[in-house]
Design an enzyme around this catalytic site. Structure first.
Site, short mmCIF file in Angstrom:
data_model
loop_
_atom_site.label_atom_id
_atom_site.label_comp_id
_atom_site.label_asym_id
_atom_site.label_seq_id
_atom_site.Cartn_x
_atom_site.Cartn_y
_atom_site.Cartn_z
N THR A 298 2.64 -5.88 3.13
CA THR A 298 3.12 -4.75 3.93
C THR A 298 2.05 -3.68 4.08
O THR A 298 2.36 -2.52 4.35
CB THR A 298 4.38 -4.12 3.27
OG1 THR A 298 4.02 -3.64 1.97
CG2 THR A 298 5.51 -5.12 3.16
N ASP B 198 0.86 -1.21 0.00
CA ASP B 198 0.00 0.00 0.00
C ASP B 198 0.89 1.26 0.00
O ASP B 198 0.82 2.10 0.88
CB ASP B 198 -0.95 0.02 1.20
CG ASP B 198 -0.23 0.19 2.54
OD1 ASP B 198 -0.83 0.81 3.46
OD2 ASP B 198 0.93 -0.26 2.67
N ASN C 108 -1.70 -1.26 9.88
CA ASN C 108 -2.12 -2.30 8.92
C ASN C 108 -3.19 -3.21 9.51
O ASN C 108 -4.12 -3.63 8.82
CB ASN C 108 -0.93 -3.15 8.45
CG ASN C 108 0.00 -2.37 7.52
OD1 ASN C 108 -0.43 -1.39 6.89
ND2 ASN C 108 1.25 -2.77 7.47
N HIS D 111 9.52 0.44 8.30
CA HIS D 111 8.76 -0.74 8.70
C HIS D 111 8.80 -1.85 7.66
O HIS D 111 9.21 -2.96 7.94
CB HIS D 111 7.27 -0.36 8.88
CG HIS D 111 6.98 0.75 9.83
ND1 HIS D 111 7.03 0.60 11.20
CD2 HIS D 111 6.60 2.03 9.60
CE1 HIS D 111 6.69 1.74 11.77
NE2 HIS D 111 6.43 2.63 10.83
N ASP D 112 8.33 -1.55 6.46
CA ASP D 112 8.07 -2.61 5.48
C ASP D 112 9.32 -3.35 4.99
O ASP D 112 9.27 -4.57 4.81
CB ASP D 112 7.28 -2.04 4.29
CG ASP D 112 5.91 -1.54 4.73
OD1 ASP D 112 5.33 -0.68 4.05
OD2 ASP D 112 5.41 -2.03 5.76
O1 RIB Z 1 2.20 0.87 10.74
C1 RIB Z 1 3.12 0.94 9.68
C2 RIB Z 1 2.56 0.29 8.46
O2 RIB Z 1 1.38 0.97 8.02
C3 RIB Z 1 3.51 0.35 7.26
O3 RIB Z 1 3.29 -0.76 6.44
C4 RIB Z 1 3.08 1.60 6.57
O4 RIB Z 1 3.43 1.59 5.18
C5 RIB Z 1 1.59 1.52 6.73
O5 RIB Z 1 1.09 0.65 5.72
CA CA Z 2 2.74 -0.39 4.11
#
Ligand code: RIB
Ligand code: CA
Length: 310
Positions: free
Chosen positions: A126, A12, A168, A240-241
């Site tokens: 992700t 995303d 997410n 994060h991803d």
């Molecule tokens: O909380 C972080 C996540 O939420 C990451 O994947 C960011 O891209 C959003 O999708």
């Molecule tokens: Ca993401």
């Protein structure tokens, strides 16, 4: 080198999704067979366009991109323009995509990719897990062709969207619950480990000088840093991803702990919380390897090396 590990990414974009795509494409140990998109950070048309723009920038127009869910299984969509900007990739100017989306939807592309693969495939979601849950509902016969789901999402501890929930999982808790109860092997890279992947000023400089796209990644991080500083007071926005990709690419960089994880879908204050049984108190068999410690230097070295190959 042994055969590359085949992966599908469900994304995303989102700045950190974009960097995760670059990490995957810059790592010859991985074969990114397909990309699917989901509504999350921004609505589906934008996440799809962003995935196409990033793959065009990388020069990987050969990788099919299929759009998936425009909203969660049963809830209204929550987006995160406050973090990623209106486009989802605010900050540097990114050229328009040089190719269009596949004419299949996300679930069809995932199913076809699995059918055509002689080897099991790792799914790396992700974003919100709507597409993955829908795929598992519609193609139970293909579940055995999924070797592992390495997802970015959840948290043993604090949330980032509510005090209890990570974005997410918050967006589509029902989908997440179905994925965690699917019996497919799962590696969960939640906030506990992804917050160890903060790209501070030193890391941003290293990234800036890592290959043709280093400057773009550094600019992504600069934008991400402004929003994370404003919202959370962080100087180092977490990548994060890419951690969910690193968990597949270089699992020795990630320390995990087996836990039973369930997702709160009824709670008013706790909607979307991943309830992680760290001590095994509930006596239920673990259903996920949950990330707890990241080899930070190894992670940034892996990412910089991959960027230099793009
Ligand atoms: O909380 C972080 C996540 O939420 C990451 O994947 C960011 O891209 C959003 O999708
Ligand atoms: Ca993401």
């Amino acid at each position: 080198m042994e055969q590359a590990k085949r992966i599908i990414m469900d994304v995303d974009p989102g700045h950190d999704d974009a960097v995760a795509l670059m990490l995957a494409c810059g790592s010859p140990e991985l074969e990114l067979s397909s990309v699917t998109t989901v509504a999350g950070n921004v609505p589906l048309p934008k996440t799809t366009n962003n995935a196409l723009r990033v793959l065009s920038l990388i020069g990987r127009e050969d990788i099919p991109v299929a759009a998936g869910a425009s909203s969660p299984l049963k809830r209204q969509l929550t987006t995160a323009e406050n973090v990623h900007g209106e486009s989802g990739l605010d900050g540097p100017d990114i050229p328009d995509a040089t190719f269009g989306p596949d004419n299949r939807d996300a679930v069809e592309l995932i199913a076809d990719t699995l059918r055509e693969s002689s080897e099991p495939v790792t799914l790396i979601p992700t974003g919100p897990l709507t597409n993955i849950a829908t795929f598992l509902r519609e193609h139970p016969e293909l579940k055995e062709r999924v070797s592992r789901i390495s997802l970015m999402g959840g948290s043993i501890g604090l949330g980032n969207t509510t005090p209890a929930a990570e974005f997410n999982i918050y967006v589509d808790p029902e989908a997440a619950r179905e994925v965690f109860s699917s019996s497919v092997p799962i590696t969960m890279s939640g906030l506990d480990i992804t917050h160890q992947a903060g790209a501070g000023p030193a890391e941003r400089e290293r990234l800036r000088h890592s290959g043709r796209l280093g400057g773009v990644v550094a600019e992504f991080c600069e934008f991400f840093a402004t929003t994370y500083k404003r919202i959370y007071g962080f100087d180092a926005p977490p990548l994060h991803d890419p951690v969910a990709v690193a968990a597949v690419l270089a699992p020795d960089l990630i320390e995990t702990r087996p836990m039973y994880v369930d997702v709160e879908c009824e709670g008013k204050l706790t909607r979307g919380e991943t309830v992680c049984d760290f001590y095994g108190i509930a006596g239920k068999p673990p259903n996920a390897e949950v990330g707890i410690k990241l080899n930070r230097e190894g992670f940034f070295e892996l990412l910089c090396d991959a960027l230099k190959k793009l």
